[in-house]
Structure formats: C-alpha cells, structure tokens
Enzyme design. Structure first.
Site, PDB file in Angstrom:
ATOM      1  N   GLY A  50       0.821  -1.206   0.000  1.00  0.00           N
ATOM      2  CA  GLY A  50       0.000   0.000   0.000  1.00  0.00           C
ATOM      3  C   GLY A  50       0.855   1.257   0.000  1.00  0.00           C
ATOM      4  CB  SER A  51       0.090   4.640   1.205  1.00  0.00           C
ATOM      5  OG  SER A  51      -1.066   4.805   0.405  1.00  0.00           O
ATOM      6  CB  THR A  52       4.362   1.505   3.593  1.00  0.00           C
ATOM      7  OG1 THR A  52       4.162   0.251   2.927  1.00  0.00           O
ATOM      8  CG2 THR A  52       3.420   1.602   4.787  1.00  0.00           C
TER       9      THR A  52
END
Length: 486
Positions: free
Chosen positions: A216-218
C-alpha cells in the site's frame, strides 16, 4: 594349482574386492547421505541424547531442555515464553523436525558442529558430558514484548531493525504458537501439531519473514526516493503536474484519491496526506525499469537470509505503464514482507545506506568461547544521503502533521508512513493496515526502524487505517528500544 581352483580363487578375490569397494563407498561416499536420511532413527536418537545448547536474548536463554520419560529420545526441547519467541527460534521437535534457528544452527546447538571437535575431544579425556553450544541473537527483549503485546489478538507482524548495523531487534508474528506443545513424541504432541496445521489462522507461518502483502502507501517512500534520485522531482515543496482526476496511462481509469488537495500537490504534501495520484504519476515518469532498479536496491526481488530465509518481496519487471503506475502506490502486483519494509525504512533513516539484516550476533562453544561473530555488512546504497534526508523530511511531516500522528514520541524525531492496502477480488476483502517508521535521537543517531502490518482485526472496514491500527504498535516498539538507549 589346477584350473578350477584358480577360477574359484579369482572369483573369491573379486567378491572380496567388491565387498571392500562397497564398504568404502558406504563409509565415505554415502556416509553423509545415509546419516541424514529421515529413516535413520539413530541420528534422531543421537540428536536428542544430550541437552541442546540455548538460544540467547540479552544474555538470557529463551530455550532449555528436560529429560523425556519413557522414550529413547533422552531430552526434549523446552521454551520460555514460546509464543513470544517462536518467530525467532522456530521449533525443535522429536517427532516433527526443526525450523528456523533451531534448524540452521542445529550443529552448534547439539554440539555436533565440526567447529566443536576440540571441545568434544577434550571431553573424552576429562569425562565431561557432551554439550551443545549457544546461539546469541541480536533481539531486544523489551521491543519484542512490546510488539507482541500491542498486536494482541490481531493477525499481523512486526519487524524492527537497527539501521546502523542491520541487527534485527524485534521479529513478531501473531497469532503465534508454543513450540513446547509438540516438542516431544507423545499423542498430545501429535494432537497439538495437527491442530496447528489445521488452523485457519496459519499460526506456524512466520508472517514477518514468510508472508508477503501489498504494501500500500508505505511503498510511496520507495517511489519518492526514485523520483528524487532520478531527477523527476528536485524540490519536494514545488507543485507537481498531477491533474485531478489522474487517468492511469493507456487506460480510461481514474486513480482514486482518499485525500483532498491532491491536484498538482507537492511531493512533500502528497506523502503527508497520501495522494495516490501524485505517486502514480511520479512512478510513471520515473518509468518501470528505473522503478524496478530502485526497488531492487532496497531488496525487492531478492531472498534475504537473516540467517532464516525471508521470502522475496516483489516488484514486477514485466508490467505495462498502467501496472507500473499502480505498483508505485504499493498495489497491483507489488508485494512485500514486513522485514522488507523495515529495510526500506532503515535505509532512509541511515542516510541511504542499507545494512544487511541479521538476527544472530555470535555462536559460542559450551564454555562460552566465541566460535563465530557476525560483522555488520553493507548491502547496498539505494539513494544518496541528500535524497535520503529529503525523504526523512517528508516522513517527519507525515508524523508531525499528517496521517501518522499516533506515532509521535515526545523529545524524539519520528518519521513514518501509513498504508492501507486493498486486496482480494475487486478489493472486497478487509484491507491490510501498515505503518513504517524510524526514530532519531537529538544527537542524530537512529537506533530503530520498524514495519508493522495488521492483517486482520476486530475493527470495522472503515476504521482499518495504518495510522489507527499499526502506528501505535510501531510507537510502542520504538519507545521500548529508546528506553534501552537512554
């Protein structure tokens, strides 16, 4: 000697020669193969004939041995706080074999390693019982306990690393299991083993090393690094050319944002509020091949031996432009272990230098003499110090003013990134909650980098966020490490 006698003598000589060849073949050529066969019960009996050495955390053993009643296996392995340490130790079972450190360092632990030959020889003359050596880990007990307690009943994992050395400080996977429950050969051990293998919770899987998730956004930290390192962005506070809506290249599909103010957002602000469109756009501008190169410098597409082998995290080398844009926000085919995302964070915190992760500091003989000591190794330099420091600035902004505020620690600079990763057909399954972070002391040193994934929890779908579920876990781990440094 008549002809028949000569023939008989020759035949007998050939038989003796064949016997000698066969005996030597068995003793020297096939010896190792035969001694390690599962069917060779004498090897197993010898393996458990003496007390195993111990796996050590901060000077204290987290394993032990006890005498087994009514079995030809004399000693059985025991574990202190087994579920807490199982992702580190693995198990050593009389019936079901061994895994992880118990398997990799079995020779040291049983005392059979060639490096302990001198100790065994001395013991023959002094009458001392054969003993196993010890495996001294890099683990931080307080950090391990904090991660385990914070995850609680949630399915998830934590990996924490010392960025300056690569030493693994915490490695937690929940739900866990107690290796003591099937360490023997009884019916109860067999039942415990079957129950664990039949469980839908996959207790025996080390989620920190052996499970990959969409990050995801990591993963936007990797994309930001690629954009800066390749000159796509030079000023992190300058507007980008990202439209709203942003249409995935080669398609008519708009990239969905869950944040406001993403149109032409700067890279710094886009990481703070987690704009999908900006990072999809940046990933496309960097291009697939350079994105692959950056991901691989951080460790993707490679197996990592800690010495326990971690599954390879994946950044697709063959996808099209639209796939690369989606992968640049940690979706599509991108998949990462918690260890991998801790490595990304550690490299950024360490000003662009990625140290090879390891969890065994040294191997010692029964008399505590050091047999082997690990020396920290540089694995790669994914980005320059200048780029790493810009990414640090953005990650600090996430914690101070953005989605990562639950990870704030008073008196300490914390940088982080949240992630909520969709998965399942049409993203129908409950999302994974991610958080990656590092802590920096006033002197500029960074003693810990953490990655947390919460695979499942009791929270409603709308409440599953990296900041809400995973950040508090990371904060507890960082605080535990910082207390040992203070």
């Amino acid at each position: 000697m008549n002809k028949p006698l000569r023939r008989i003598s020759l035949f007998c000589g050939l038989l003796v020669l064949a016997l000698l060849i066969r005996t030597n073949w068995l003793q020297y050529v096939q010896a190792e193969e035969l001694s390690t066969r599962k069917e060779n019960r004498r090897v197993q009996i010898a393996q458990y004939a003496t007390e195993r050495g111990n796996i050590i955390v901060e000077g204290q053993p987290i394993t032990g041995s006890k005498i087994t009643d009514g079995s030809d296996f004399k000693f059985k392995r025991t574990y202190l706080d087994g579920p807490l340490w199982a992702p580190v130790t693995g198990y050593a079972s009389q019936a079901f074999g061994s895994t992880q450190l118990e398997n990799i360092d079995d020779g040291i632990l049983t005392g059979n390693d060639d490096r302990l030959f001198f100790d065994r020889t001395i013991g023959m003359f002094t009458g001392e019982k054969k003993q196993g050596g010890n495996v001294v880990t890099t683990l931080n007990a307080a950090a391990q306990k904090a991660a385990y307690q914070q995850l609680g009943t949630k399915k998830g994992a934590v990996a924490a690393i010392d960025p300056s050395t690569g030493a693994i400080l915490a490695l937690v996977s929940t739900p866990s299991y107690d290796p003591s429950s099937f360490a023997g050969f009884s019916k109860d051990d067999g039942k415990a083993w079957r129950d664990l293998n039949n469980s839908e919770d996959k207790n025996l899987v080390n989620r920190a090393l052996r499970e990959t998730y969409p990050p995801g956004s990591t993963f936007k930290v990797v994309t930001a690094s690629a954009a800066l390192e390749n000159g796509v962005v030079t000023d992190i506070d300058a507007p980008t050319d990202t439209p709203e809506p942003y249409i995935l290249p080669g398609t008519k599909t708009p990239m969905v944002n869950h944040a406001n103010g993403c149109e032409k957002s700067s890279l710094n602000n886009a990481l703070r509020v987690s704009c999908n469109s900006v990072f999809a756009n940046m990933g496309d501008k960097v291009g697939r091949d350079k994105m692959v190169d950056m991901a691989q410098k951080f460790g993707f597409n490679n197996t990592i031996d800690t010495p326990v082998r971690a599954f390879a995290s994946v950044y697709d080398k063959t996808m099209g432009r639209d796939g690369n844009a989606q992968s640049s926000i940690g979706q599509f085919n991108t998949a990462a272990t918690p260890l991998q995302m801790a490595m990304v964070t550690a490299a950024i915190a360490n000003d662009g230098k990625l140290m090879k992760p390891y969890m065994v500091d040294q191997l010692t003989a029964p008399n505590l003499d050091v047999i082997e000591k690990h020396e920290p190794q540089e694995m790669s330099r994914p980005v320059s110090a200048a780029t790493a420091q810009k990414v640090q600035q953005m990650m600090v902004n996430v914690v101070e003013n953005g989605t990562g505020t639950p990870a704030k620690i008073k008196g300490v600079t914390v940088g982080g990134k949240t992630g909520t990763a969709q998965h399942g057909e049409k993203n129908a399954k409950r999302p994974y909650a991610w958080f990656i972070s590092y802590a920096k002391l006033p002197n500029g040193s960074s003693p810990v980098a953490v990655a947390v994934v919460v695979e499942d929890s009791d929270a409603s779908r709308e409440d599953i966020t990296g900041g809400g579920l995973a950040a508090p876990v990371a904060k507890a781990v960082m605080e535990a490490v910082l207390k040992t440094k203070g």
